[in-house]
Write an enzyme that holds these catalytic residues in place. Structure first.
Site, PDB file in Angstrom:
ATOM      1  N   GLU A  86       1.069  -1.591  -0.288  1.00 14.95           N
ATOM      2  CA  GLU A  86       0.243  -0.283  -0.128  1.00 14.95           C
ATOM      3  C   GLU A  86       0.582   1.348  -0.047  1.00 14.95           C
ATOM      4  O   GLU A  86       0.112   2.057  -0.769  1.00 14.95           O
ATOM      5  CB  GLU A  86      -0.944   0.014   1.392  1.00 14.95           C
ATOM      6  CG  GLU A  86      -2.035  -0.584   1.180  1.00 14.95           C
ATOM      7  CD  GLU A  86      -3.179  -0.876   0.374  1.00 14.95           C
ATOM      8  OE1 GLU A  86      -3.699   0.561  -0.110  1.00 14.95           O
ATOM      9  OE2 GLU A  86      -3.310  -1.529  -0.491  1.00 14.95           O
ATOM     10  N   SER A 482     -48.691 -30.137  40.150  1.00 12.94           N
ATOM     11  CA  SER A 482     -48.315 -30.372  40.934  1.00 12.94           C
ATOM     12  C   SER A 482     -47.223 -29.433  41.687  1.00 12.94           C
ATOM     13  O   SER A 482     -47.179 -29.347  42.711  1.00 12.94           O
ATOM     14  CB  SER A 482     -47.778 -31.965  42.056  1.00 12.94           C
ATOM     15  OG  SER A 482     -48.787 -32.484  41.489  1.00 12.94           O
TER      16      SER A 482
END
Length: 882
Positions: A86, A482
């Site tokens: 780059e 229950s």
């Protein structure tokens, strides 16, 4: 010399004209240039991350994937790769590279090709932060001026660090840290040379050069990067040749999840979006630390999934996913449609099967496989990745045919009765053995909370989040069966009943004028013991006793009482079926109610977010739980589930934190209780107390009665022994466990809720279709005694998951029986009558009472009346609603 003089004048004119042009352009765009000083305070958008209490990553949310890194955290070879491709002269130029510009200009003039770039890393940084990517002259001019400004403001290393964290690199990855994770599932320091070159080549065109979308383009670009690195002697010839020879292998990776808790992650996501808004929550880099412990969460997920597999295997094999080809022997038996990949009756080539499997998705730990050959008691199958494994008979023999939820086929006698070549099936590994499997049809939820402060320790909302994001732990209101009885019994104790009170366990027949029929609630199994003490009735889950107690307390009074546990009145039916569990609650609501018995009567508020820190590791929110604590400061006004649970840290500092939130709170509380210094006494007053909704005596009595559900009572040697419905929990060999099973009418919902002082856990199992029964499993000849046949129930269907979870978690908590509060007494009673006893044998036992409620009369019985259950091994926990 006149021509030299003229040339010099022309050059000077051109030079000054250029200067004037640059100055003019600068003033022309000056007002449009952003303030590059903001780079000094830049905050890169980073995703929100969710962690367990012990620092394991659960999930990550946000559009942009970014892992910000300091420059010294990046390997030097990575930096050199980016500079090589780059901006080779990055550390030498002032922001723009004149040589690069001249090179690009010469290419344009000679070929008309504008593809040759001349932007420096500084210019790219300016474009990424402040400008667009459009190719216009004015944008380029602005880029140049901004690059000069940036170079004056920042050091070169600062520019490079910002660039490598900001740059877009494809697949929503921004910065090299995220790219390493997304493409290779690695951190940057783990990258190889060829992988570094691939990432360094991405900025030019990340959408078409990434190795997932186009391996060929990625390879070409990688080779260019490697060539540049070799040309400037960053790498050796040997390294260069070796990297060129590496094939492109990349796939999309998510964040490095180390703890599987997707339902927790979604709960956190919703809370964070509600609190901060979506844009802030997803982009500010918040780290959310939950109350969940990775070990407990792992145990919860495995327990739930294994239990669903066991239920599924009890009810039979529903067949293969698909039949890919037909063998001559199997044609008559396999009439399913062929897979579109294989339309011929002949077996495809091996490579074709591998290619087919590579496109199939597994789910959780179920892997797609294709049956290759079948022998008498085994089958050879092929997995993705060309892995061939054997399914032995132990992994196959369970697979009798599924007929309905109530019926299964005959036990298979050979592997050929189950499988045929060409079948696409699902397999899983269990105890190092491969096993035929299928996606469970039933659903489940498991949630564990700390009774002392409400912290959610583990939560699983279903078999698989990828299959269904519906969180059954927090969203599914199901009839509790229950599991409601401890709350009914607690209301009865409040009205003057005791654990020694004797009730009539006899059938009830009540005419209902409105319905025009008689209501006949039944025990399940239909065993009636006649006079029975309340402790024993609760442990055995006697339905008719629960109905009689509700009548004794009154429906309206019972509903008001149950609301103390955080249950909404709208969820509690105003009729006598309430005593049998017709109320509909979520598992989280139910376990919160059970936590009241575990902590001495306090209603704690469940929470999952412990703290939130920002990207600077500063605590911005810290949960302040209300504790089950008699000595803490009460709230001025106490409300059920109040929403003042998180406070803002105003001093900017992070308080001392412990990975184990529970240990932190207990240690803090214990130290404050023992301290005598005024400063520490002041600190005690700052701890917030949860609302005490029932007395500590009532909570202790119910919790103690529920230990009888596990350990039973009586004397087996004298023929008076009996089991509670949760007797299988004896496997844990803990005397500090309280538990209660629950099953609704027609076996549609099954439950197990249980607790110690350190953890309260609820498990629910049922179908998402609330009208579908869990059915029953018939006897399986292949499994012999190693099976659980019969109707599905809380003890058979939900308790195994609870047991598996507790067996992994409880070793971390020392046995700690609930402390006996003041205001209780213990006296010896006659087991038949509940009155005082002078006997000291199997006919009597000690019982707890609230002081002042002890019996005052002695039993006249000299011989214990022995009652025998019709079936001692029956598990009386299936609630019938009529």
């Amino acid at each position: 010399m006149s021509w030299v003089k003229k040339l010099l004048i022309v050059c000077l004119v051109v030079f000054f004209a250029g200067i004037l042009t640059i100055v003019a352009l600068y003033f022309y765009v000056k007002n449009d240039l952003p303030d590059v000083a903001t780079l000094k305070e830049v905050k890169l958008q980073t995703p929100m991350q969710v962690y367990t209490a012990d620092g394991q990553l659960i999930s990550q949310f946000g559009e942009k994937r970014r892992i910000p890194l300091k420059l010294d955290e990046m390997p030097p070879l990575l930096l050199q790769a980016f500079l090589a491709i780059e901006d080779t002269r990055f550390y030498d130029h002032p922001g723009i590279d004149i040589i690069g510009i001249m090179r690009a200009a010469s290419v344009v003039m000679s070929s008309g090709d504008f593809s040759q770039g001349a932007s420096t890393i500084t210019q790219q940084l300016a474009r990424n932060f402040f400008l667009s990517r459009e190719k216009k002259v004015m944008r380029k001019i602005k880029e140049v001026f901004l690059a000069f400004r940036i170079e004056q403001l920042l050091e070169k290393d600062e520019i490079l660090e910002l660039y490598l964290n900001k740059i877009e690199l494809g697949h929503r990855s921004f910065g090299v840290g995220a790219a390493a994770q997304v493409y290779f599932g690695k951190t940057v320091d783990e990258l190889t040379l060829d992988e570094i070159a691939i990432i360094a080549g991405l900025p030019k065109a990340p959408s078409i050069l990434n190795p997932i979308r186009s391996p060929a383009n990625a390879k070409n670009r990688r080779d260019i990067v490697l060539t540049r690195m070799r040309a400037i002697n960053v790498i050796t010839e040997e390294d260069y040749r070796a990297a060129l020879a590496v094939p492109i292998t990349s796939r999309l990776h998510g964040a490095q999840i180390t703890a599987s808790a997707p339902y927790i992650a979604e709960m956190v996501r919703q809370q964070m979006v509600q609190r901060f808004g979506e844009e802030v929550a997803y982009s500010e880099g918040y780290k959310v630390y939950t109350t969940v412990h990775s070990k407990q969460q792992h145990a919860a997920r495995l327990a739930l999934q294994q239990n669903l597999y066991q239920y599924d295997e009890r009810h039979g094999y529903r067949g293969p996913v698909a039949q890919l080809w037909q063998s001559e022997l199997a044609k008559a038996e396999t009439e399913q449609a062929d897979s579109p990949q294989f339309t011929e009756t002949d077996r495809p080539e091996h490579a074709g099967i591998v290619a087919y499997l590579s496109q199939q998705q597994g789910i959780e730990d179920l892997l797609p496989a294709v049956v290759l050959t079948v022998s008498q008691n085994s089958a050879e199958v092929l997995l993705a990745g060309d892995q061939q494994v054997t399914l032995q008979w132990d992994g196959l023999k369970w697979a009798r045919a599924y007929i309905s939820d109530e019926r299964q086929g005959i036990a298979p006698k050979s592997a050929a009765a189950i499988l045929a070549p060409g079948m696409h099936i699902l397999v899983r590994q269990q105890d190092e053995q491969w096993r035929l499997s299928q996606v469970p049809a039933a659903s489940s939820a498991l949630v564990a909370v700390n009774p002392q402060d409400g912290a959610i320790q583990a939560l699983v909302g279903g078999y698989s989040f990828s299959q269904s994001q519906f969180n059954r732990a927090t969203q599914a209101k199901r009839q509790v069966g229950s599991n409601i009885k401890p709350f009914i019994y607690s209301a009865a104790l409040e009205q003057g009943y005791t654990l020694a009170s004797v009730m009539n366990d006899a059938p009830i027949h009540q005419w209902d004028d409105n319905a025009g029929i008689a209501w006949r609630p039944r025990n399940s199994p239909a065993v009636y013991d006649g006079p029975i003490r309340i402790r024993e009735a609760l442990a055995k889950s006697k339905n008719v006793v629960s109905v009689r107690l509700l009548r004794g307390v009154g429906i309206d009074a019972s509903i008001r009482y149950l609301q103390r546990f955080g249950f909404a009145a709208s969820d509690l039916p105003r009729n006598e079926t309430l005593s049998l569990g017709s109320a509909s609650l979520t598992p989280l609501e139910l376990v919160t109610g059970y936590a009241v018995f575990a902590n001495g009567g306090f209603l704690v508020t469940p929470y999952v977010v412990d703290k939130v820190v920002n990207d600077q590791d500063e605590v911005i929110f810290q949960h302040q739980p209300r504790l089950a604590c008699n000595d803490c400061q009460p709230e001025p006004e106490q409300h059920v589930a109040a929403d003042a649970d998180i406070s803002i840290a105003t001093n900017g500092s992070e308080p001392e934190q412990s990975a184990d939130n529970e240990q932190q709170l207990h240690a803090l509380f214990s130290s404050l209780q023992q301290a005598e210094q005024p400063e520490e006494q002041t600190a005690t007053a700052l701890l917030k107390a949860a609302e005490q909704v029932i007395s500590s005596q009532n909570a202790f009595l119910i919790a103690d009665a529920l230990t009888s559900s596990v350990w039973g009572g009586g004397d087996w040697r004298q023929g008076t022994g009996w089991n509670g419905t949760a007797w299988r929990a004896q496997r844990l060999k803990r005397r500090d466990i309280s538990a209660k099973t629950g099953t609704t009418n027609d076996f549609k919902d099954t439950w197990l809720s249980g607790f110690t002082a350190s953890t309260a856990v609820t498990v629910w199992v049922g179908f998402d279709d609330a009208n579908r029964s869990l059915g029953r499993a018939q006897w399986h000849a292949n499994l012999g005694q190693d099976q659980s046949a019969g109707a599905e129930s809380g003890a058979r269907t939900a308790l195994p998951a609870w047991l598996d979870y507790m067996s992994q978690v409880l070793p971390d908590y020392p046995q700690n029986p609930l402390p006996q509060p003041t205001g209780l007494s213990s006296v010896r009673i006659d087991l038949a009558s509940g009155l005082l006893s002078r006997s000291n044998d199997h006919t009597s036992s000690f019982e707890y009472f609230k002081t002042g409620t002890e019996p005052t009369q002695y039993s006249q019985n000299t011989v214990q009346h022995i009652r025998f259950d019709n079936d001692k091994k029956a598990e009386p926990d299936e609630t019938e609603l009529f």
